[in-house]
Write an enzyme that holds these catalytic residues in place. Structure first.
Site, PDB file in Angstrom:
ATOM      1  N   TYR A   1       1.014  -1.222   0.062  1.00 26.23           N
ATOM      2  CA  TYR A   1       0.527  -0.366   0.298  1.00 26.23           C
ATOM      3  C   TYR A   1       0.611   1.280  -0.038  1.00 26.23           C
ATOM      4  CZ  TYR A   1      -4.171  -3.295   1.093  1.00 26.23           C
ATOM      5  OH  TYR A   1      -5.238  -3.612   0.860  1.00 26.23           O
TER       6      TYR A   1
ATOM      7  N   ASP B   1      -1.082 -17.777   4.116  1.00 28.47           N
ATOM      8  CA  ASP B   1      -2.259 -18.516   4.126  1.00 28.47           C
ATOM      9  C   ASP B   1      -2.867 -19.242   4.863  1.00 28.47           C
ATOM     10  OD1 ASP B   1       0.126 -19.181   3.442  1.00 28.47           O
ATOM     11  OD2 ASP B   1      -0.207 -20.065   1.150  1.00 28.47           O
TER      12      ASP B   1
ATOM     13  N   LYS C   1       5.185 -14.596   4.882  1.00 28.95           N
ATOM     14  CA  LYS C   1       4.359 -15.129   3.685  1.00 28.95           C
ATOM     15  C   LYS C   1       6.706 -14.756   3.181  1.00 28.95           C
ATOM     16  CE  LYS C   1       3.209 -17.757   0.506  1.00 28.95           C
ATOM     17  NZ  LYS C   1       2.083 -18.520   0.826  1.00 28.95           N
TER      18      LYS C   1
ATOM     19  N   ASP D   1     -10.711  -8.684   7.714  1.00 27.39           N
ATOM     20  CA  ASP D   1     -11.907  -9.286   7.119  1.00 27.39           C
ATOM     21  C   ASP D   1     -12.026 -10.186   7.409  1.00 27.39           C
ATOM     22  OD1 ASP D   1     -11.868  -6.139   6.571  1.00 27.39           O
ATOM     23  OD2 ASP D   1     -12.919  -7.086   4.894  1.00 27.39           O
TER      24      ASP D   1
ATOM     25  N   ASP E   1      -4.948  -6.449   6.732  1.00 29.05           N
ATOM     26  CA  ASP E   1      -6.368  -6.023   5.784  1.00 29.05           C
ATOM     27  C   ASP E   1      -7.131  -6.950   5.569  1.00 29.05           C
ATOM     28  OD1 ASP E   1      -7.685  -4.520   5.317  1.00 29.05           O
ATOM     29  OD2 ASP E   1      -6.909  -3.476   3.123  1.00 29.05           O
TER      30      ASP E   1
HETATM   31 MG    MG Z   1     -10.170  -3.219   4.426  1.00 33.82          MG
END
Ligand code: MG
Ligand code: NAI
Length: 325
Positions: free
Chosen positions: A120, A198, A166, A226, A222
């Site tokens: 990001y 993962d 990772k 969720d 992020d």
């Molecule tokens: Mg989000």
């Protein structure tokens, strides 16, 4: 001393849940004054920018900010605002509440997500001829900083730390991240576990009880948070805090929810719990605890918004929380 709170509802249900959270803050009355500022799609359409300079100034000057969500312009709003408050850590608690139908009722964990870099960092290019690239930035200093924050946060709560990464594939970037975490842990005499991110997605789904505090790079946090929202009964329940240097910005994890915006039925719990995080951040721990227990009581006994199987409005839920304070 009056503390100044910047209130930035943004778009969609931000316009519904943020005022609900402000009502709750007014009801506990820790001596805040509120300054409202605009951001998001609507102000972009009206004024040509999703984040007017005046909003950035208001947020910088405030003791803390309560933010809702921005729509299509989210990245142009929330990334600069997180920067404006000097935030390097995004703290996202995910816990299941009695009375809420959760996939994994045993879930009680906190993501401590690196908030400034990774994928990001904004270095994307279109090289033409159908080729696009993205540069992933991982610095030793930012990795150390989030590790120091994460270990301190966990130590305060007597919690275990798991680091998601990772590094088996992104050897250089996540390799550096892991190395920095390890250096901080040995300096502090702290212990931690690691998980490949993962594999962690599966383990979180099957047995979230094995995790307490999860320290992770930006994108991993992020996505995994969720996922955790799905474990506890939905996005309407997850608060977050962007913290770091001193100033903080608190926001529900969810977005503008265009599918229900304008109907007055968005779940205000995530925004109200974000307001509770804001209270803790400003050391109003008593008020924060009152708000949290009031939200818990309403989640247990109702009224509930449609996402939790009820038929109550946003305002009715906020009113019930205020009655329980
Ligand atoms: Mg989000
Ligand atoms: P979303 O979080 O807005 O909605 C996902 C689903 O969860 C929808 O079905 C929605 O109705 C439901 N939901 C979310 N919050 C809820 C609440 N409080 N009560 C009841 N139901 C709720 O995510 P989506 O649909 O991916 O994105 C919609 C817009 O929001 C996009 O324009 C996106 O860019 C923006 N967004 C902004 C964020 C921010 O400003 N920080 C974060 C995430 C998305």
């Amino acid at each position: 001393m009056t503390e100044e709170i910047a209130v930035v509802p943004g778009d969609g249900i931000g316009q519904e849940v943020v005022p609900a959270a402000v009502r709750v803050l007014e009801a506990v009355d820790p001596g805040f004054s509120f300054v409202e500022a605009e951001a998001g799609d609507a102000v972009a359409a009206a004024r040509g920018t999703p984040l007017p300079e005046s909003t950035v100034e208001t947020v910088e000057a405030a003791d803390a900010t309560l933010f809702g969500a921005a729509g299509e312009t989210a990245a142009d709003v929330i990334l600069p605002l997180r920067e404006a408050v000097g935030s390097f850590a995004n703290v996202r608690p995910a816990r299941a509440y009695p009375g809420v139908d959760a996939l994994r009722p045993e879930t009680d964990l906190v993501f401590v997500r690196e908030n400034t870099e990774g994928v990001y960092a904004g270095h994307e290019s279109d090289l033409g001829e159908g080729v696009t690239t993205l540069t992933r930035v991982v610095t030793e200093s930012a990795s150390r900083r989030i590790a120091e924050f994460g270990f301190a946060y966990a130590a305060e709560r007597g919690a275990d730390v798991t680091v998601a990464h990772k590094a088996n594939v992104m050897r250089t970037t996540d390799g550096q991240f892991l190395h920095a975490v390890d250096a901080v842990a040995s300096e502090q005499g702290a212990t931690y576990d690691t998980e490949l991110l993962d594999a962690m997605a599966t383990k979180l789904l099957l047995d979230p009880s094995q995790y307490d505090v999860i320290v992770c790079p930006n994108l991993a946090g992020d996505v995994l948070s969720d996922l955790a929202a799905g474990l506890v009964g939905g996005l309407g329940l997850l608060p977050s805090g962007n913290v770091g240097a001193e100033n903080g910005l608190f926001e529900p994890v969810h977005g503008t929810a265009p599918d229900i915006a304008g109907e007055g039925v968005a779940n205000p719990s995530a925004a109200i719990l974000s307001a509770a995080m804001l209270l803790s951040h400003l050391c109003h721990d008593g008020e924060a605890a009152r708000v949290r227990s009031a939200v818990e009581a309403v989640l247990e006994d109702g009224p509930r918004t449609p996402d939790l199987g009820g038929s109550a409005t946003t305002d009715a839920v906020a009113g019930a929380v205020i009655d329980r304070l």
